[in-house]
Design an enzyme around this catalytic site. Structure first.
Site, PDB file in Angstrom:
ATOM      1  N   THR A   1      43.136  42.589  42.860  1.00 43.22           N
ATOM      2  CA  THR A   1      43.203  42.171  41.653  1.00 43.22           C
ATOM      3  C   THR A   1      42.497  42.977  40.792  1.00 43.22           C
ATOM      4  O   THR A   1      41.538  44.021  41.091  1.00 43.22           O
ATOM      5  CB  THR A   1      42.706  40.671  41.263  1.00 43.22           C
ATOM      6  OG1 THR A   1      41.273  40.671  41.571  1.00 43.22           O
ATOM      7  CG2 THR A   1      43.257  39.741  42.304  1.00 43.22           C
ATOM      8  N   ARG A   2      41.825  42.679  39.555  1.00 46.84           N
ATOM      9  CA  ARG A   2      40.919  43.464  38.358  1.00 46.84           C
ATOM     10  C   ARG A   2      39.614  42.463  38.641  1.00 46.84           C
ATOM     11  O   ARG A   2      38.806  42.838  37.808  1.00 46.84           O
ATOM     12  CB  ARG A   2      41.365  43.228  37.126  1.00 46.84           C
ATOM     13  CG  ARG A   2      42.464  44.234  36.672  1.00 46.84           C
ATOM     14  CD  ARG A   2      43.092  44.359  35.376  1.00 46.84           C
ATOM     15  NE  ARG A   2      42.248  44.055  34.298  1.00 46.84           N
ATOM     16  CZ  ARG A   2      41.923  42.974  33.465  1.00 46.84           C
ATOM     17  NH1 ARG A   2      42.680  42.029  33.735  1.00 46.84           N
ATOM     18  NH2 ARG A   2      40.906  42.915  32.612  1.00 46.84           N
ATOM     19  N   LYS A   3      39.490  41.684  39.522  1.00 50.18           N
ATOM     20  CA  LYS A   3      38.338  41.133  39.724  1.00 50.18           C
ATOM     21  C   LYS A   3      37.402  42.091  40.629  1.00 50.18           C
ATOM     22  O   LYS A   3      37.090  41.987  41.700  1.00 50.18           O
ATOM     23  CB  LYS A   3      38.235  39.770  40.552  1.00 50.18           C
ATOM     24  CG  LYS A   3      39.148  38.690  39.638  1.00 50.18           C
ATOM     25  CD  LYS A   3      39.256  37.249  40.457  1.00 50.18           C
ATOM     26  CE  LYS A   3      40.205  36.340  39.627  1.00 50.18           C
ATOM     27  NZ  LYS A   3      40.296  35.297  40.400  1.00 50.18           N
ATOM     28  N   THR A   4      36.658  42.787  39.740  1.00 50.48           N
ATOM     29  CA  THR A   4      36.196  43.951  40.423  1.00 50.48           C
ATOM     30  C   THR A   4      34.634  44.518  39.909  1.00 50.48           C
ATOM     31  O   THR A   4      34.379  43.800  38.870  1.00 50.48           O
ATOM     32  CB  THR A   4      37.033  45.487  40.447  1.00 50.48           C
ATOM     33  OG1 THR A   4      37.224  45.793  38.782  1.00 50.48           O
ATOM     34  CG2 THR A   4      38.106  45.204  40.987  1.00 50.48           C
TER      35      THR A   4
END
Length: 285
Positions: free
Chosen positions: A131-134
């Site tokens: 995901t874009r949970k970076t």
């Protein structure tokens, strides 16, 4: 090529952050012309990631450094093994040490956790996405670690796919408006850009089916329970790709894979990964 350019920017910014106006610890006590050797020691079991990144970091600082990989990205690693050895100016080794370790420890932790998820559902057709949970400014290598661990990369950012989530839908006044406006935008401004849309319940799926055919390519089933996913998949009947997301862990991922959903996206691959213990050790020549 894009990856290499982005990695160069990451490395350059990281050196600026760490070295500033000089590595004074090294400058103060080691002659600038002294050569040396170092090895990367593995101190914890897991999946190795970041060897190629380390090679590029040393080459960035000293192009004629000699880098010998003893293991490769994706290899299973065990406590006590060595991942690589490097020969260069001692100043180069010491300037690169922390950046190399920070990258490899983080990447190896992500790859190790990712492989656990991948192996858990290996017998099913379902594939795992990130995901874009970076971490800001470190997404490039976190997503590379995901790939090394055996999962697939979702969109890299807001620019390479249209993802209509709950807030987009609510601000836009509903699913139909969101789909139609996004589709018109693609036609007029970004031909070929794919559209994915989130469904919060089965009724949303019905609306997407009636409005999104030939416009939407994937439906994300957000916080659906496995039984609800099965019901949604019957309605979708292969018209769209499907993605399950929300509340999926190592303990329950197999139940979701059993539904036959195409993808499962898991933010925890990154934000719950624990860094692997590695160290760069000087070798006396």
């Amino acid at each position: 090529m894009v990856y290499d350019e982005q990695l160069k920017t990451l490395i350059d910014n990281a050196f600026k952050e760490d070295i500033g106006d000089g590595d004074h610890s090294t400058l103060s006590c080691i002659p600038s012309d002294k050569n040396g050797k170092a090895v990367l020691k593995i101190k914890q079991d897991g999946v190795l990631a970041g060897v190629e990144v380390a090679k590029k970091i040393f080459a960035y600082k000293q192009p004629n450094s000699i880098f010998n990989a003893l293991k490769k990205d994706g290899d299973v690693m065990n406590n006590g093994e060595y991942a690589f050895e490097v020969y260069s100016k001692v100043h180069t080794i010491l300037k690169c040490e922390r950046l190399v370790l920070n990258c490899m420890q983080r990447m190896s932790g992500i790859a190790t956790l990712t492989k656990k998820y991948v192996e858990k559902i290996a017998k099913y057709k379902t594939r795992i996405l990130d995901t874009r949970k970076t971490t800001p400014n470190f997404r490039l290598l976190e997503k590379e670690a995901i790939r090394i661990g055996g999962a697939e990369n979702h969109r890299f950012g807001l620019y390479d796919m249209i993802m209509l989530k709950d807030n987009h839908i609510d601000y836009c006044g509903g699913i139909e408006n969101a789909i139609n406006r996004a589709y018109q935008y693609v036609i007029e401004s970004k031909p070929g850009l794919k559209i994915e849309i989130e469904a919060r319940h089965v009724d949303d799926v019905k609306t997407i089916i009636s409005t999104g055919k030939n416009k939407v390519f994937r439906i994300m089933l957000d916080n659906f329970k496995p039984a609800e996913i099965k019901k949604a998949l019957k309605l979708i009947n292969g018209i769209f790709e499907t993605e399950a997301s929300g509340g999926i862990t190592l303990n329950n991922i197999e139940e979701f894979a059993k539904t036959g959903v195409d993808y499962i996206s898991i933010g925890a691959l990154i934000h719950q990964a624990t860094s692997i213990d590695l160290s760069l050790k000087a070798v006396t020549l």
